[in-house]
Design a protein around this motif. Structure first.
Motif, PDB file in Angstrom:
ATOM      1  N   ARG A   2     -51.828 -29.782   5.362  1.00 34.51           N
ATOM      2  CA  ARG A   2     -50.219 -29.981   5.212  1.00 34.51           C
ATOM      3  C   ARG A   2     -49.547 -28.452   5.377  1.00 34.51           C
ATOM      4  N   LEU A   3     -50.505 -27.391   4.766  1.00 36.81           N
ATOM      5  CA  LEU A   3     -50.080 -25.706   4.601  1.00 36.81           C
ATOM      6  C   LEU A   3     -49.830 -25.386   6.057  1.00 36.81           C
ATOM      7  N   VAL A   4     -50.547 -26.040   6.950  1.00 34.33           N
ATOM      8  CA  VAL A   4     -50.377 -25.440   8.406  1.00 34.33           C
ATOM      9  C   VAL A   4     -48.963 -25.881   8.764  1.00 34.33           C
ATOM     10  N   ILE A   5     -48.568 -27.430   8.737  1.00 37.18           N
ATOM     11  CA  ILE A   5     -47.472 -27.998   9.262  1.00 37.18           C
ATOM     12  C   ILE A   5     -47.657 -29.295   8.532  1.00 37.18           C
ATOM     13  N   ASP A   6     -46.397 -29.654   7.845  1.00 33.46           N
ATOM     14  CA  ASP A   6     -46.337 -31.055   7.279  1.00 33.46           C
ATOM     15  C   ASP A   6     -46.117 -32.115   8.240  1.00 33.46           C
ATOM     16  N   CYS A   7     -47.083 -33.072   8.367  1.00 30.73           N
ATOM     17  CA  CYS A   7     -46.875 -34.054   9.387  1.00 30.73           C
ATOM     18  C   CYS A   7     -45.824 -35.213   9.106  1.00 30.73           C
ATOM     19  N   ASN A   8     -45.576 -35.072   7.762  1.00 34.45           N
ATOM     20  CA  ASN A   8     -44.578 -35.828   7.180  1.00 34.45           C
ATOM     21  C   ASN A   8     -43.103 -35.334   7.067  1.00 34.45           C
ATOM     22  N   ARG A   9     -42.865 -34.461   7.881  1.00 35.58           N
ATOM     23  CA  ARG A   9     -41.640 -33.619   7.909  1.00 35.58           C
ATOM     24  C   ARG A   9     -41.038 -33.453   9.401  1.00 35.58           C
ATOM     25  N   ALA A  10     -39.735 -33.711   9.497  1.00 31.89           N
ATOM     26  CA  ALA A  10     -39.391 -33.646  10.886  1.00 31.89           C
ATOM     27  C   ALA A  10     -39.439 -32.069  11.293  1.00 31.89           C
ATOM     28  N   PRO A  11     -39.409 -31.898  12.852  1.00 34.76           N
ATOM     29  CA  PRO A  11     -39.703 -30.608  13.332  1.00 34.76           C
ATOM     30  C   PRO A  11     -38.483 -29.748  12.675  1.00 34.76           C
ATOM     31  N   GLY A  12     -38.566 -28.435  12.279  1.00 38.71           N
ATOM     32  CA  GLY A  12     -37.371 -27.715  11.723  1.00 38.71           C
ATOM     33  C   GLY A  12     -37.014 -28.077  10.218  1.00 38.71           C
ATOM     34  N   HIS A  13     -37.492 -29.038   9.655  1.00 37.61           N
ATOM     35  CA  HIS A  13     -36.974 -29.217   8.314  1.00 37.61           C
ATOM     36  C   HIS A  13     -37.608 -28.124   7.515  1.00 37.61           C
ATOM     37  N   PRO A  14     -36.931 -27.924   6.595  1.00 40.51           N
ATOM     38  CA  PRO A  14     -37.068 -26.594   5.582  1.00 40.51           C
ATOM     39  C   PRO A  14     -38.632 -26.631   4.877  1.00 40.51           C
ATOM     40  N   THR A  15     -39.106 -27.664   4.744  1.00 43.67           N
ATOM     41  CA  THR A  15     -40.581 -27.719   4.002  1.00 43.67           C
ATOM     42  C   THR A  15     -41.569 -28.160   5.238  1.00 43.67           C
ATOM     43  N   SER A  16     -41.170 -28.138   6.513  1.00 41.78           N
ATOM     44  CA  SER A  16     -42.060 -28.418   7.598  1.00 41.78           C
ATOM     45  C   SER A  16     -43.349 -27.398   7.425  1.00 41.78           C
ATOM     46  N   ILE A  17     -42.957 -26.384   7.383  1.00 42.81           N
ATOM     47  CA  ILE A  17     -43.995 -25.153   7.216  1.00 42.81           C
ATOM     48  C   ILE A  17     -43.592 -24.167   5.996  1.00 42.81           C
ATOM     49  N   VAL A  18     -44.432 -24.410   4.662  1.00 42.26           N
ATOM     50  CA  VAL A  18     -43.893 -23.926   3.596  1.00 42.26           C
ATOM     51  C   VAL A  18     -44.209 -22.257   3.386  1.00 42.26           C
ATOM     52  N   ARG A  19     -43.347 -21.655   2.924  1.00 39.71           N
ATOM     53  CA  ARG A  19     -43.511 -20.247   2.497  1.00 39.71           C
ATOM     54  C   ARG A  19     -44.300 -20.271   0.939  1.00 39.71           C
ATOM     55  N   VAL A  20     -43.784 -21.415   0.131  1.00 35.25           N
ATOM     56  CA  VAL A  20     -44.249 -21.275  -1.247  1.00 35.25           C
ATOM     57  C   VAL A  20     -44.417 -22.974  -1.556  1.00 35.25           C
ATOM     58  N   SER A  21     -45.703 -23.150  -2.099  1.00 33.32           N
ATOM     59  CA  SER A  21     -45.922 -24.509  -2.247  1.00 33.32           C
ATOM     60  C   SER A  21     -46.451 -24.658  -3.989  1.00 33.32           C
ATOM     61  N   ASP A  22     -45.365 -25.350  -4.657  1.00 33.50           N
ATOM     62  CA  ASP A  22     -45.852 -25.638  -6.099  1.00 33.50           C
ATOM     63  C   ASP A  22     -45.970 -24.125  -6.681  1.00 33.50           C
ATOM     64  N   GLU A  23     -45.205 -23.301  -6.318  1.00 34.85           N
ATOM     65  CA  GLU A  23     -45.196 -21.754  -6.874  1.00 34.85           C
ATOM     66  C   GLU A  23     -46.309 -20.991  -6.425  1.00 34.85           C
ATOM     67  N   THR A  24     -46.933 -21.476  -5.503  1.00 28.63           N
ATOM     68  CA  THR A  24     -47.965 -20.584  -4.904  1.00 28.63           C
ATOM     69  C   THR A  24     -47.624 -20.026  -3.250  1.00 28.63           C
ATOM     70  N   PRO A  25     -47.493 -18.949  -3.250  1.00 32.01           N
ATOM     71  CA  PRO A  25     -47.186 -18.141  -1.871  1.00 32.01           C
ATOM     72  C   PRO A  25     -48.218 -18.345  -0.976  1.00 32.01           C
ATOM     73  N   VAL A  26     -47.635 -18.923   0.285  1.00 31.33           N
ATOM     74  CA  VAL A  26     -48.384 -19.106   1.728  1.00 31.33           C
ATOM     75  C   VAL A  26     -48.271 -17.921   2.385  1.00 31.33           C
ATOM     76  N   PRO A  27     -49.102 -16.607   2.322  1.00 27.54           N
ATOM     77  CA  PRO A  27     -48.795 -15.478   3.057  1.00 27.54           C
ATOM     78  C   PRO A  27     -48.734 -15.937   4.713  1.00 27.54           C
ATOM     79  N   GLY A  28     -49.566 -16.812   5.167  1.00 25.33           N
ATOM     80  CA  GLY A  28     -49.698 -16.793   6.598  1.00 25.33           C
ATOM     81  C   GLY A  28     -48.376 -17.789   7.127  1.00 25.33           C
ATOM     82  N   ASN A  29     -47.533 -18.215   6.370  1.00 23.55           N
ATOM     83  CA  ASN A  29     -46.429 -19.124   6.855  1.00 23.55           C
ATOM     84  C   ASN A  29     -45.317 -18.095   6.694  1.00 23.55           C
TER      85      ASN A  29
END
Length: 252
Positions: free
Chosen positions: A73-100
């Motif tokens: 789900r960190l690559v892309i969340d398949c339970n989010r519509a395209p373009g949703h703010p959490t479709s590709i998260v930059r931070v998840s549960d306070e953990t930054p995701v550099p590759g996003n």
């Protein structure tokens, strides 16, 4: 790149189609682990822990088809519509995701085209085939949730999420609670038109009955826990459907 999904189980003639949006942990090699350690990727931020084994066991027991997403789900969340703010998260549960960070439109579109859209097209195809055969269908979306979030414990052993059609959800809530379980009603998450994608797109738009089931991850982190919950749901899902048919006049 290989398909973004795998199909487990077999169609035993029943009404249930199982889907699992967050079952996988794979990350395309070109994304270099999104800049996260293996330990971070294995946490709940990367996938729905335990839902892969539970879902596959349930598919065998019913029996039913399970369509399972294999990418994190960190690559892309398949339970989010395209373009949703959490479709590709930059931070998840306070953990930054550099590759996003700082993704181009082309990079975002690539993840949608190779992961998100093929998965949902496969679900749509399965539903189209059932509809063409005039078969009753219940979409069952399988998820798991972390026992605590931001330092706050979550007391529910499971949750049933629902939005525009709560009929089957209420039946399943009653059945689970009758087992002595603490079950959340739209907890720990609420299903809405925008917070989710799979159920609104595939079930509610088609007018299909559905269940979105969340199970606490510590309860299905082991094969024994997965087997226990698979057996429970294999028993209760048909019972819930029978009640639904009786109350609402559907054909079982």
């Amino acid at each position: 790149m290989a398909d973004s999904f795998v199909v487990h189980g077999r169609d035993g003639g029943g009404p249930f189609l199982l889907v699992s949006d967050h079952a996988g942990q794979a990350i395309p090699p070109d994304l270099a682990g999104l800049g996260l350690s293996e330990a971070e990727r294995a946490r709940h931020i990367g996938w729905d822990i335990g839902i892969d084994g539970m879902g596959r066991a349930l598919a065998e027991l019913l029996p039913a088809v399970l369509i399972e997403q294999i990418y994190s789900r960190l690559v892309i969340d398949c339970n989010r519509a395209p373009g949703h703010p959490t479709s590709i998260v930059r931070v998840s549960d306070e953990t930054p995701v550099p590759g996003n960070h700082d993704l181009s439109d082309q990079q975002v579109a690539w993840r949608q085209q190779v992961i998100l859209h093929p998965y949902h097209a496969r679900i749509a195809r399965a539903l189209d085939e059932r509809q063409a055969q005039n078969r009753p269908t219940v979409l069952v979306a399988l998820h798991s949730f972390t026992p605590s979030m931001r330092g706050k414990a979550r007391p529910w052993q499971a949750g049933i999420l629902h939005n525009r059609d709560s009929r089957l959800a209420q039946i399943m809530l009653d059945l689970l609670r009758a087992e002595g379980l603490t079950v959340g009603d739209n907890e720990p998450y609420a299903l809405t038109d925008t917070s989710d994608y799979t159920v609104p797109l595939h079930a509610e738009k088609r007018g299909l009955p559905y269940l979105e089931i969340e199970i606490r991850q510590d309860l299905i982190a082991t094969p024994a826990g997965q087997a226990e919950w698979a057996q429970r749901l294999a028993r209760l899902l048909p019972a819930a459907w029978q009640q639904f048919c009786h109350v609402y006049g559907e054909q079982p």
